[in-house]
Write a protein that holds these residues in place. Structure first.
Motif, PDB file in Angstrom:
ATOM      1  N   LEU A  46       0.854  -1.174   0.000  1.00 43.55           N
ATOM      2  CA  LEU A  46       0.000   0.000   0.000  1.00 43.55           C
ATOM      3  C   LEU A  46       0.894   1.230   0.000  1.00 43.55           C
ATOM      4  N   THR A  47       0.898   1.942  -1.089  1.00 39.42           N
ATOM      5  CA  THR A  47       1.739   3.124  -1.206  1.00 39.42           C
ATOM      6  C   THR A  47       0.867   4.342  -1.013  1.00 39.42           C
ATOM      7  N   GLY A  48       1.013   4.959   0.168  1.00 39.83           N
ATOM      8  CA  GLY A  48       0.130   6.063   0.481  1.00 39.83           C
ATOM      9  C   GLY A  48      -1.284   5.542   0.562  1.00 39.83           C
ATOM     10  N   SER A  49      -2.201   6.194  -0.177  1.00 46.30           N
ATOM     11  CA  SER A  49      -3.592   5.766  -0.182  1.00 46.30           C
ATOM     12  C   SER A  49      -3.906   4.889  -1.392  1.00 46.30           C
ATOM     13  N   LYS A  50      -2.908   4.634  -2.251  1.00 42.49           N
ATOM     14  CA  LYS A  50      -3.132   3.850  -3.455  1.00 42.49           C
ATOM     15  C   LYS A  50      -2.990   2.367  -3.152  1.00 42.49           C
ATOM     16  N   LYS A  51      -4.039   1.623  -3.451  1.00 52.17           N
ATOM     17  CA  LYS A  51      -4.053   0.200  -3.176  1.00 52.17           C
ATOM     18  C   LYS A  51      -3.408  -0.584  -4.309  1.00 52.17           C
ATOM     19  N   THR A  52      -2.640  -1.596  -3.959  1.00 53.15           N
ATOM     20  CA  THR A  52      -2.085  -2.528  -4.930  1.00 53.15           C
ATOM     21  C   THR A  52      -2.571  -3.921  -4.566  1.00 53.15           C
ATOM     22  N   LEU A  53      -3.114  -4.642  -5.523  1.00 57.16           N
ATOM     23  CA  LEU A  53      -3.632  -5.972  -5.240  1.00 57.16           C
ATOM     24  C   LEU A  53      -2.493  -6.962  -5.037  1.00 57.16           C
ATOM     25  N   PRO A  54      -2.706  -7.959  -4.193  1.00 54.72           N
ATOM     26  CA  PRO A  54      -1.681  -8.988  -3.985  1.00 54.72           C
ATOM     27  C   PRO A  54      -1.541  -9.876  -5.214  1.00 54.72           C
ATOM     28  N   VAL A 110     -18.854  -9.834  -5.060  1.00 57.05           N
ATOM     29  CA  VAL A 110     -18.811  -9.440  -6.465  1.00 57.05           C
ATOM     30  C   VAL A 110     -18.593  -7.938  -6.587  1.00 57.05           C
ATOM     31  N   GLU A 111     -19.168  -7.164  -5.681  1.00 54.27           N
ATOM     32  CA  GLU A 111     -18.902  -5.725  -5.656  1.00 54.27           C
ATOM     33  C   GLU A 111     -17.423  -5.472  -5.364  1.00 54.27           C
ATOM     34  N   ASN A 112     -16.849  -6.279  -4.468  1.00 55.75           N
ATOM     35  CA  ASN A 112     -15.413  -6.167  -4.183  1.00 55.75           C
ATOM     36  C   ASN A 112     -14.591  -6.492  -5.428  1.00 55.75           C
ATOM     37  N   LEU A 113     -15.027  -7.496  -6.176  1.00 54.71           N
ATOM     38  CA  LEU A 113     -14.344  -7.865  -7.419  1.00 54.71           C
ATOM     39  C   LEU A 113     -14.365  -6.702  -8.406  1.00 54.71           C
ATOM     40  N   ILE A 114     -15.511  -6.085  -8.579  1.00 52.97           N
ATOM     41  CA  ILE A 114     -15.622  -4.954  -9.513  1.00 52.97           C
ATOM     42  C   ILE A 114     -14.670  -3.827  -9.098  1.00 52.97           C
ATOM     43  N   ALA A 115     -14.642  -3.544  -7.806  1.00 49.30           N
ATOM     44  CA  ALA A 115     -13.746  -2.492  -7.296  1.00 49.30           C
ATOM     45  C   ALA A 115     -12.287  -2.870  -7.542  1.00 49.30           C
ATOM     46  N   ASP A 116     -11.952  -4.153  -7.351  1.00 51.03           N
ATOM     47  CA  ASP A 116     -10.567  -4.590  -7.535  1.00 51.03           C
ATOM     48  C   ASP A 116     -10.155  -4.582  -9.007  1.00 51.03           C
ATOM     49  N   ILE A 117     -11.082  -4.863  -9.911  1.00 51.91           N
ATOM     50  CA  ILE A 117     -10.755  -4.745 -11.336  1.00 51.91           C
ATOM     51  C   ILE A 117     -10.398  -3.300 -11.665  1.00 51.91           C
ATOM     52  N   LYS A 118     -11.173  -2.378 -11.136  1.00 56.61           N
ATOM     53  CA  LYS A 118     -10.886  -0.961 -11.368  1.00 56.61           C
ATOM     54  C   LYS A 118      -9.524  -0.593 -10.790  1.00 56.61           C
ATOM     55  N   THR A 119      -9.212  -1.107  -9.609  1.00 49.47           N
ATOM     56  CA  THR A 119      -7.903  -0.847  -8.995  1.00 49.47           C
ATOM     57  C   THR A 119      -6.787  -1.447  -9.836  1.00 49.47           C
ATOM     58  N   LEU A 120      -6.984  -2.684 -10.280  1.00 45.26           N
ATOM     59  CA  LEU A 120      -5.953  -3.368 -11.059  1.00 45.26           C
ATOM     60  C   LEU A 120      -5.646  -2.620 -12.346  1.00 45.26           C
ATOM     61  N   ARG A 121      -6.671  -2.059 -12.967  1.00 41.79           N
ATOM     62  CA  ARG A 121      -6.467  -1.349 -14.235  1.00 41.79           C
ATOM     63  C   ARG A 121      -5.635  -0.073 -14.073  1.00 41.79           C
ATOM     64  N   THR A 122      -5.473   0.390 -12.837  1.00 38.80           N
ATOM     65  CA  THR A 122      -4.658   1.588 -12.611  1.00 38.80           C
ATOM     66  C   THR A 122      -3.181   1.263 -12.420  1.00 38.80           C
ATOM     67  N   GLU A 123      -2.855  -0.022 -12.227  1.00 41.49           N
ATOM     68  CA  GLU A 123      -1.447  -0.387 -12.081  1.00 41.49           C
ATOM     69  C   GLU A 123      -0.699  -0.101 -13.394  1.00 41.49           C
ATOM     70  N   ALA A 124       0.539   0.292 -13.270  1.00 47.08           N
ATOM     71  CA  ALA A 124       1.303   0.736 -14.439  1.00 47.08           C
ATOM     72  C   ALA A 124       1.347  -0.298 -15.552  1.00 47.08           C
ATOM     73  N   ASP A 125       1.514  -1.594 -15.191  1.00 44.94           N
ATOM     74  CA  ASP A 125       1.644  -2.619 -16.225  1.00 44.94           C
ATOM     75  C   ASP A 125       0.296  -3.232 -16.603  1.00 44.94           C
ATOM     76  N   GLN A 126      -0.814  -2.667 -16.091  1.00 47.66           N
ATOM     77  CA  GLN A 126      -2.153  -3.151 -16.431  1.00 47.66           C
ATOM     78  C   GLN A 126      -3.007  -2.080 -17.104  1.00 47.66           C
ATOM     79  N   ASN A 127      -2.509  -0.867 -17.107  1.00 46.49           N
ATOM     80  CA  ASN A 127      -3.291   0.264 -17.630  1.00 46.49           C
ATOM     81  C   ASN A 127      -3.681   0.023 -19.081  1.00 46.49           C
ATOM     82  N   PRO A 128      -4.977   0.181 -19.429  1.00 43.15           N
ATOM     83  CA  PRO A 128      -5.409  -0.084 -20.803  1.00 43.15           C
ATOM     84  C   PRO A 128      -4.808   0.828 -21.845  1.00 43.15           C
ATOM     85  N   THR A 129      -4.208   1.933 -21.415  1.00 43.57           N
ATOM     86  CA  THR A 129      -3.614   2.855 -22.376  1.00 43.57           C
ATOM     87  C   THR A 129      -2.180   2.474 -22.696  1.00 43.57           C
ATOM     88  N   LYS A 130      -1.645   1.477 -21.938  1.00 42.28           N
ATOM     89  CA  LYS A 130      -0.254   1.096 -22.157  1.00 42.28           C
ATOM     90  C   LYS A 130      -0.123   0.211 -23.407  1.00 42.28           C
TER      91      LYS A 130
END
Length: 216
Positions: free
Chosen positions: A19-27, A196-216
């Protein structure tokens, strides 16, 4: 199931430390090993993570789907059978929330593996998808050799499906979140809406990771 819970327990500290600051990283779930390699004359230590191995199945459209078909995608996987009288209908009603949330995303998929391929033909899977109002290429219902499906299930860290004396199928009701590197990043009880709501939130979190970002 014990395997899945054990992997989750091992990762609790890892998750907290990422956990870097307030930004969550999934295990990252599963066993890992550290390997040393030579890069430009220097020894570099690299971590090799548990990943989903190569596979090849057929979807509800009759198309061949392999692990390479998911290159560049985050996806959610589960195991089911269309004639299931118990948890599968609940799971897939809940999975519809994930489908509706991400059906327009170009980098998120849902993969449902049938554990009863003898019954679940391409036509049966297509009718099943139609009844759920599933169209397009966001959610694939897959079938292949039963032994291949059962073996692959172990790579997702869920309990291997079984058949009881009445030829009914016993399986876990988990949704498994997999990242673009084929690493498992979360597990969720698909019968529980809050999970399932937790899953949806975690997908959104995962997509913000540098190597998962859809714009990469």
């Amino acid at each position: 199931m014990k395997k899945l819970l054990g992997a989750a327990a091992i990762l609790l500290l890892y998750s907290a430390c990422n956990l870097t600051g307030s930004k969550k990283t999934l295990p990252i779930y599963g066993e890992r090993e550290v390997a040393a390699k030579n890069v430009n004359g220097q020894t570099v230590v690299d971590t090799i993570y548990h990943t989903i191995p190569a596979f090849k199945f057929i979807n509800q459209y009759g198309d061949s789907i392999t692990n390479k078909s998911l290159n560049g995608d985050i996806y959610v996987a589960d195991f089911f059978f269309t004639s299931c009288p118990s948890i599968c209908p609940v799971m897939h009603r809940n999975m519809l929330s994930v489908y509706k949330q991400f059906k327009d995303a170009t980098d998120v998929k849902i993969i449902s593996y049938s554990i009863d391929p003898k019954h679940d033909s391409v036509n049966v899977l297509k009718n099943y998808a139609t009844k759920l109002d599933i169209t397009g290429n966001t959610w694939y219902f897959l079938q292949g050799k039963k032994e291949d499906t059962y073996k692959l299930s172990e790579s997702y860290l869920v309990t291997k499906p079984q058949e009881d004396a009445k030829q009914m199928f016993i399986h876990d009701g988990y949704f498994i979140l997999v990242d673009k590197q084929q690493r498992i990043r979360g597990t969720y009880d698909g019968t529980k809406p809050q999970e399932v709501e937790n899953l949806i939130a975690d997908i959104k979190t995962l997509r913000t990771e540098a190597d998962q970002n859809p714009t990469k």
